[in-house]
Scaffold this motif. Structure first.
Motif, PDB file in Angstrom:
ATOM      1  N   LEU A  68       1.440  -2.927  -9.283  1.00 45.46           N
ATOM      2  CA  LEU A  68       1.066  -1.691  -8.594  1.00 45.46           C
ATOM      3  C   LEU A  68      -0.350  -1.739  -8.024  1.00 45.46           C
ATOM      4  CD1 LEU A  68       2.686   1.059 -10.852  1.00 45.46           C
ATOM      5  CD2 LEU A  68       3.299   0.465  -8.490  1.00 45.46           C
ATOM      6  N   PRO A  71      -0.757  -4.279  -3.945  1.00 43.21           N
ATOM      7  CA  PRO A  71       0.344  -3.875  -3.063  1.00 43.21           C
ATOM      8  C   PRO A  71       0.973  -5.015  -2.255  1.00 43.21           C
ATOM      9  CG  PRO A  71      -1.648  -2.573  -2.625  1.00 43.21           C
ATOM     10  CD  PRO A  71      -1.972  -3.540  -3.706  1.00 43.21           C
ATOM     11  N   HIS A  75       4.884  -5.861  -2.545  1.00 45.10           N
ATOM     12  CA  HIS A  75       5.756  -5.859  -1.369  1.00 45.10           C
ATOM     13  C   HIS A  75       6.471  -7.208  -1.220  1.00 45.10           C
ATOM     14  CE1 HIS A  75       7.209  -4.300   2.444  1.00 45.10           C
ATOM     15  NE2 HIS A  75       6.980  -5.509   2.936  1.00 45.10           N
ATOM     16  N   TYR A 128      10.221   3.426  -3.656  1.00 39.57           N
ATOM     17  CA  TYR A 128       9.538   2.361  -2.922  1.00 39.57           C
ATOM     18  C   TYR A 128      10.262   1.028  -3.132  1.00 39.57           C
ATOM     19  CZ  TYR A 128       6.110  -1.001  -1.349  1.00 39.57           C
ATOM     20  OH  TYR A 128       5.500  -2.045  -0.702  1.00 39.57           O
TER      21      TYR A 128
END
Length: 168
Positions: A68, A71, A75, A128
């Motif tokens: 977290l 990022p 991703h 997400y």
């Protein structure tokens, strides 16, 4: 030790129950998991492969939580996970089951510690995760479709028609 590690075994057990319920209510999903196709639900309850899948899901969530603060790494990890699901033939709409199923698995474990803020935080992460996975799954599927529609070309051959032209 964080929540994800501490509650891992309980979540896996709950996750297995949720997967079995999902297979019960959506039998077509069972066929997506090739090793489980045609296996009776009672036999799946004892399946080592299903337990391993639940552990992989738990591991993926744990890796996402630990990324977290990074990022770009998060991703990249989730994008690769989406591509893997494309290779396994996952239907896009099935990815949407990940979040709600995971929430159903962790809610009873937290019991009275489950709050609206906890639910919001997990929902944001899971939304997400699924959005990123779906995006990369679609990209991979489109790239695969584009690749398969390209005309095939043969490499140049040393025994081409040029030797026939030298037959004077």
């Amino acid at each position: 030790m964080d929540f994800v590690e501490e509650a891992g075994a309980n979540i896996v057990r709950e996750r297995l129950e949720q997967i079995l319920l999902l297979f019960e209510t959506h039998p077509d999903m069972q066929s997506v998991f090739l090793p489980f196709t045609g296996v009776v639900l009672d036999d799946l309850k004892k399946s080592k492969l299903l337990s391993e899948h639940a552990l992989r899901v738990m591991g993926a969530v744990q890796r996402a939580v630990h990324r977290l603060q990074e990022p770009e790494k998060l991703h990249a990890f989730l994008s690769e996970l989406g591509r893997k699901h494309e290779k396994n033939g996952a239907k896009l709409e099935y990815i949407d089951y990940i979040g709600p199923q995971f929430l159903c698995a962790i809610r009873p474990i937290l019991g009275d510690d489950w709050t609206l803020d906890t639910e919001k935080a997990w929902t944001l992460l899971l939304d997400y995760m699924t959005a990123t996975m779906k995006e990369s799954l679609v990209e991979a599927r489109n790239a695969s479709a584009a690749e398969s529609s390209k005309p095939l070309t043969l490499p140049p051959s040393s025994s081409s028609s040029s030797s026939a032209a030298t037959d004077d």
